[in-house]
Design a protein around this motif. Structure first.
Motif, PDB file in Angstrom:
ATOM      1  N   ASN A 100     -41.995  16.655  -1.564  1.00  0.00           N
ATOM      2  CA  ASN A 100     -42.300  16.550  -3.000  1.00  0.00           C
ATOM      3  C   ASN A 100     -41.848  15.199  -3.543  1.00  0.00           C
ATOM      4  OD1 ASN A 100     -42.724  16.796  -5.702  1.00  0.00           O
ATOM      5  ND2 ASN A 100     -41.070  18.291  -6.051  1.00  0.00           N
ATOM      6  N   PRO A 101     -42.738  14.190  -3.485  1.00  0.00           N
ATOM      7  CA  PRO A 101     -42.333  12.860  -3.966  1.00  0.00           C
ATOM      8  C   PRO A 101     -42.083  12.805  -5.472  1.00  0.00           C
ATOM      9  CG  PRO A 101     -44.631  12.847  -3.183  1.00  0.00           C
ATOM     10  CD  PRO A 101     -44.094  14.215  -2.928  1.00  0.00           C
ATOM     11  N   GLY A 102     -42.333  13.894  -6.174  1.00  0.00           N
ATOM     12  CA  GLY A 102     -42.047  13.927  -7.605  1.00  0.00           C
ATOM     13  C   GLY A 102     -40.567  14.178  -7.894  1.00  0.00           C
ATOM     14  N   LEU A 126     -29.363  11.993 -10.372  1.00  0.00           N
ATOM     15  CA  LEU A 126     -28.687  13.078  -9.653  1.00  0.00           C
ATOM     16  C   LEU A 126     -28.197  14.147 -10.640  1.00  0.00           C
ATOM     17  CD1 LEU A 126     -27.685  14.007  -6.901  1.00  0.00           C
ATOM     18  CD2 LEU A 126     -25.715  12.507  -7.156  1.00  0.00           C
ATOM     19  N   ALA A 127     -27.618  13.696 -11.742  1.00  0.00           N
ATOM     20  CA  ALA A 127     -27.107  14.653 -12.735  1.00  0.00           C
ATOM     21  C   ALA A 127     -28.254  15.479 -13.321  1.00  0.00           C
ATOM     22  CB  ALA A 127     -26.379  13.895 -13.850  1.00  0.00           C
ATOM     23  N   GLU A 128     -29.368  14.809 -13.582  1.00  0.00           N
ATOM     24  CA  GLU A 128     -30.524  15.520 -14.142  1.00  0.00           C
ATOM     25  C   GLU A 128     -31.030  16.572 -13.144  1.00  0.00           C
ATOM     26  OE1 GLU A 128     -33.485  12.810 -15.861  1.00  0.00           O
ATOM     27  OE2 GLU A 128     -34.967  14.223 -15.073  1.00  0.00           O
ATOM     28  N   GLY A 129     -31.105  16.181 -11.867  1.00  0.00           N
ATOM     29  CA  GLY A 129     -31.549  17.120 -10.830  1.00  0.00           C
ATOM     30  C   GLY A 129     -30.601  18.300 -10.715  1.00  0.00           C
ATOM     31  N   TYR A 130     -29.305  18.009 -10.814  1.00  0.00           N
ATOM     32  CA  TYR A 130     -28.299  19.078 -10.726  1.00  0.00           C
ATOM     33  C   TYR A 130     -28.463  20.047 -11.891  1.00  0.00           C
ATOM     34  CZ  TYR A 130     -23.721  21.309 -10.865  1.00  0.00           C
ATOM     35  OH  TYR A 130     -22.712  22.229 -10.924  1.00  0.00           O
ATOM     36  N   GLY A 176     -36.754  13.105  -7.124  1.00  0.00           N
ATOM     37  CA  GLY A 176     -35.935  12.059  -6.508  1.00  0.00           C
ATOM     38  C   GLY A 176     -34.456  12.404  -6.454  1.00  0.00           C
ATOM     39  N   THR A 177     -34.117  13.698  -6.580  1.00  0.00           N
ATOM     40  CA  THR A 177     -32.698  14.064  -6.680  1.00  0.00           C
ATOM     41  C   THR A 177     -31.919  13.698  -5.411  1.00  0.00           C
ATOM     42  OG1 THR A 177     -33.446  15.927  -8.009  1.00  0.00           O
ATOM     43  CG2 THR A 177     -31.142  15.934  -7.332  1.00  0.00           C
ATOM     44  N   LEU A 178     -32.400  14.157  -4.265  1.00  0.00           N
ATOM     45  CA  LEU A 178     -31.670  13.862  -3.027  1.00  0.00           C
ATOM     46  C   LEU A 178     -31.754  12.379  -2.668  1.00  0.00           C
ATOM     47  CD1 LEU A 178     -32.225  16.740  -0.427  1.00  0.00           C
ATOM     48  CD2 LEU A 178     -30.109  16.002  -1.525  1.00  0.00           C
ATOM     49  N   ALA A 179     -32.878  11.766  -3.005  1.00  0.00           N
ATOM     50  CA  ALA A 179     -33.025  10.328  -2.732  1.00  0.00           C
ATOM     51  C   ALA A 179     -31.945   9.548  -3.472  1.00  0.00           C
ATOM     52  CB  ALA A 179     -34.418   9.855  -3.150  1.00  0.00           C
ATOM     53  N   ALA A 180     -31.665   9.951  -4.713  1.00  0.00           N
ATOM     54  CA  ALA A 180     -30.624   9.273  -5.495  1.00  0.00           C
ATOM     55  C   ALA A 180     -29.256   9.487  -4.850  1.00  0.00           C
ATOM     56  CB  ALA A 180     -30.631   9.795  -6.931  1.00  0.00           C
ATOM     57  N   ALA A 181     -28.994  10.720  -4.400  1.00  0.00           N
ATOM     58  CA  ALA A 181     -27.707  11.013  -3.752  1.00  0.00           C
ATOM     59  C   ALA A 181     -27.547  10.180  -2.483  1.00  0.00           C
ATOM     60  CB  ALA A 181     -27.623  12.505  -3.424  1.00  0.00           C
ATOM     61  N   ALA A 182     -28.611  10.100  -1.695  1.00  0.00           N
ATOM     62  CA  ALA A 182     -28.540   9.350  -0.429  1.00  0.00           C
ATOM     63  C   ALA A 182     -28.303   7.871  -0.694  1.00  0.00           C
ATOM     64  CB  ALA A 182     -29.836   9.555   0.356  1.00  0.00           C
ATOM     65  N   LYS A 183     -28.975   7.338  -1.707  1.00  0.00           N
ATOM     66  CA  LYS A 183     -28.827   5.901  -1.968  1.00  0.00           C
ATOM     67  C   LYS A 183     -27.413   5.593  -2.456  1.00  0.00           C
ATOM     68  CE  LYS A 183     -30.723   1.845  -4.053  1.00  0.00           C
ATOM     69  NZ  LYS A 183     -29.788   1.458  -5.106  1.00  0.00           N
ATOM     70  N   LEU A 184     -26.897   6.447  -3.310  1.00  0.00           N
ATOM     71  CA  LEU A 184     -25.519   6.245  -3.787  1.00  0.00           C
ATOM     72  C   LEU A 184     -24.531   6.224  -2.635  1.00  0.00           C
ATOM     73  CD1 LEU A 184     -25.009   8.605  -6.856  1.00  0.00           C
ATOM     74  CD2 LEU A 184     -24.430   6.176  -6.744  1.00  0.00           C
ATOM     75  N   GLN A 238     -31.018  20.620 -13.621  1.00  0.00           N
ATOM     76  CA  GLN A 238     -32.284  21.374 -13.535  1.00  0.00           C
ATOM     77  C   GLN A 238     -32.354  22.198 -12.251  1.00  0.00           C
ATOM     78  OE1 GLN A 238     -35.499  18.624 -14.189  1.00  0.00           O
ATOM     79  NE2 GLN A 238     -34.832  18.191 -16.274  1.00  0.00           N
ATOM     80  N   ARG A 239     -31.228  22.308 -11.569  1.00  0.00           N
ATOM     81  CA  ARG A 239     -31.101  23.121 -10.341  1.00  0.00           C
ATOM     82  C   ARG A 239     -32.095  22.693  -9.267  1.00  0.00           C
ATOM     83  NH1 ARG A 239     -27.592  26.908 -11.801  1.00  0.00           N
ATOM     84  NH2 ARG A 239     -27.520  27.560 -13.950  1.00  0.00           N
ATOM     85  N   ARG A 240     -32.272  21.357  -9.136  1.00  0.00           N
ATOM     86  CA  ARG A 240     -33.208  20.878  -8.114  1.00  0.00           C
ATOM     87  C   ARG A 240     -32.506  20.484  -6.813  1.00  0.00           C
ATOM     88  NH1 ARG A 240     -36.463  17.700 -12.123  1.00  0.00           N
ATOM     89  NH2 ARG A 240     -35.229  15.940 -11.446  1.00  0.00           N
ATOM     90  N   LEU A 241     -31.156  20.621  -6.766  1.00  0.00           N
ATOM     91  CA  LEU A 241     -30.452  20.222  -5.540  1.00  0.00           C
ATOM     92  C   LEU A 241     -30.600  21.321  -4.500  1.00  0.00           C
ATOM     93  CD1 LEU A 241     -27.090  18.485  -6.443  1.00  0.00           C
ATOM     94  CD2 LEU A 241     -28.956  17.596  -5.060  1.00  0.00           C
ATOM     95  N   PRO A 242     -31.337  21.054  -3.406  1.00  0.00           N
ATOM     96  CA  PRO A 242     -31.500  22.089  -2.387  1.00  0.00           C
ATOM     97  C   PRO A 242     -30.241  22.205  -1.533  1.00  0.00           C
ATOM     98  CG  PRO A 242     -32.582  20.072  -1.716  1.00  0.00           C
ATOM     99  CD  PRO A 242     -32.009  19.813  -3.074  1.00  0.00           C
TER     100      PRO A 242
END
Ligand SMILES: Cc1cc2nc3c(=O)[nH]c(=O)nc-3n(C[C@H](O)[C@H](O)[C@H](O)COP(=O)(O)OP(=O)(O)OC[C@H]3O[C@@H](n4cnc5c(N)ncnc54)[C@H](O)[C@@H]3O)c2cc1C
Length: 384
Positions: A305-307, A369-373, A309-317, A375-379
């Motif tokens: 799901n390229p829409g 990352l905070a927004e994803g968290y 970016g929650t995990l991508a942000a965590a990985a980059k950090l 919105q419960r998007r962190l798998p």
């Protein structure tokens, strides 16, 4: 893609990475070498992520072609290349970030034009979002594309754009109207009147040759507007966000490659450790392994799901922080004069600083990352 396949893929990439080693420092000193030797010693088509019909020499693992279309394939292969020279990875000819925008927005004619142009011979492309006074925040974007008779005129300045001074075609983000939906992606040939690009002086990943673009009344047509057949909600802003989400795991794997290279150098060069230093090395080993798992999970998430970016942000950090920490501490562990005695360490230290800025700084990743968290998007990463 199962673990055995990814292990084999990594081993293949590692063998290719050795081809970059003899010239890594030369390219750092003189970025133009990336142009006089396209691919920097690698068969460039193999690593460019080209469509199958334009790629006569794909990477083959167990007889199976690997086209580097998925984010998972890319993070495995490019980490190994970056372990030798992250600058070379970024300086490879080919579509780079533009391929994501082309895949999401281009119609059949635009797709054919883009791929035919960049595969006939080694051709660099660019993705131009950042501006001198407004950075990469699209809400402040000043570059415009305005109607002029049957066509349009493109005006503005972009800065810190990778490979742009050596590119023949690229994507410029410009404003056609107000608000987020007013941003469009324009496919631009660099030989158009009014278009100029010049390299900037930089210290990290120098082979990438960051550049400044100036566009003064550059004439473009309706055919150059990507996504013109789509609704406003599926145009420039939408495609740019998906591109960042797909490429942040890639930036993360490059940072991880640099971190791993600095660790490898310490282990090879250092004779004898104090107890605290042994603990530090064990901590690094664990964090390198953990970050690799997170980067892979982020890549799987971007493919699915390229829409998001929650995990991508965590990985980059995490990868950026590790690269900065290990390169900096490696200098201390290898003693006074380490940067002179090990020029490759000096390069790793400078390269590591670039990742903080590429595709958004740490603070911007924290917000995502905070927004994803929230919105419960962190798998559950353990399941990824
Ligand atoms: C090696 C390299 C390659 C690059 N390649 C490209 C390219 O090909 N194309 C392209 O378009 N750009 C490229 N860039 C530019 C890069 O994308 C931007 O520099 C990056 O996104 C940072 O954006 P900015 O400069 O607008 O900084 P800003 O986002 O304005 O950040 C400035 C400072 O403010 C902080 N900050 C910003 N927003 C917030 C907030 N909401 N809350 C708290 N703090 C905040 C940041 O953390 C930072 O410390 C490249 C940069 C580098 C270093």
């Amino acid at each position: 893609m199962n673990t055995d396949f990814l292990t084999d893929l990594r081993a293949h990439a590692r063998a290719y990475a050795d081809l970059l080693r003899p010239t890594a420092l030369d390219r750092d000193r003189n970025p133009d070498l990336a142009v006089s030797s396209p691919g920097c010693g690698l068969p460039w088509r193999t690593f460019a992520g080209l469509p199958a019909e334009y790629n006569p020499e794909p990477l083959r693992v167990d007889g199976r072609p690997v086209l580097l279309h998925s984010c998972v394939e890319r993070v495995v292969v490019l980490e190994e290349l970056a372990r030798v020279d992250a600058g070379a990875v970024l300086a490879l000819p080919g579509p780079s970030m533009s391929s994501s925008v082309i895949g999401d927005l281009a119609d059949d004619d635009q797709r054919q034009r883009f791929w035919e142009r960049i595969t006939a011979e080694p051709t660099w492309t660019f993705f131009a979002m950042t501006e001198p006074t407004h950075g990469s925040d699209p809400s402040g974007m000043r570059t415009t594309v305005r109607r002029d008779g049957d066509g349009f005129l493109l005006n503005g300045t972009k800065r810190y754009i990778g490979n742009a001074a050596r590119s023949r075609i690229g994507i410029v983000f410009a404003r056609r109207g107000a608000g987020p939906l007013g941003m469009v992606a324009v496919l631009v040939d660099t030989d158009l009147p009014g278009f100029t690009a010049a390299p900037l002086s930089t210290r990290g990943v120098r082979a990438l040759q960051l550049s400044e673009l100036r566009m003064a009344e550059v004439p473009v047509t309706e055919d150059d507007i990507l996504g013109r057949h789509r609704s406003a909600t599926r145009q420039g802003m939408w495609a740019a966000t998906r591109t960042f989400n797909r490429y942040r795991p890639v930036v993360s794997c490059l940072a991880l490659g640099v971190a791993q290279a600095a660790y490898d150098l310490v282990v090879t060069e250092r004779r004898g450790y104090r107890v605290a230093e042994r603990h530090l090395l064990t901590d690094w080993e664990q964090r390198l392994t953990g970050t690799r798992a997170l980067v892979l999970a982020a890549a799987r998430s971007a493919d699915a799901n390229p829409g998001d970016g929650t995990l991508a942000a965590a990985a980059k950090l995490r990868a950026t922080r590790l690269a900065e920490e290990i390169t900096t501490t490696a200098v201390r562990l290898l003693g006074p004069g380490a940067r002179w005695e090990h020029p490759i360490l000096d390069k790793l230290l400078r390269d590591a600083r670039a990742f903080e800025f590429m595709e958004g700084t740490g603070n911007v990743q924290r917000l995502t990352l905070a927004e994803g968290y929230l919105q419960r998007r962190l798998p559950d990463v353990r399941a990824a």
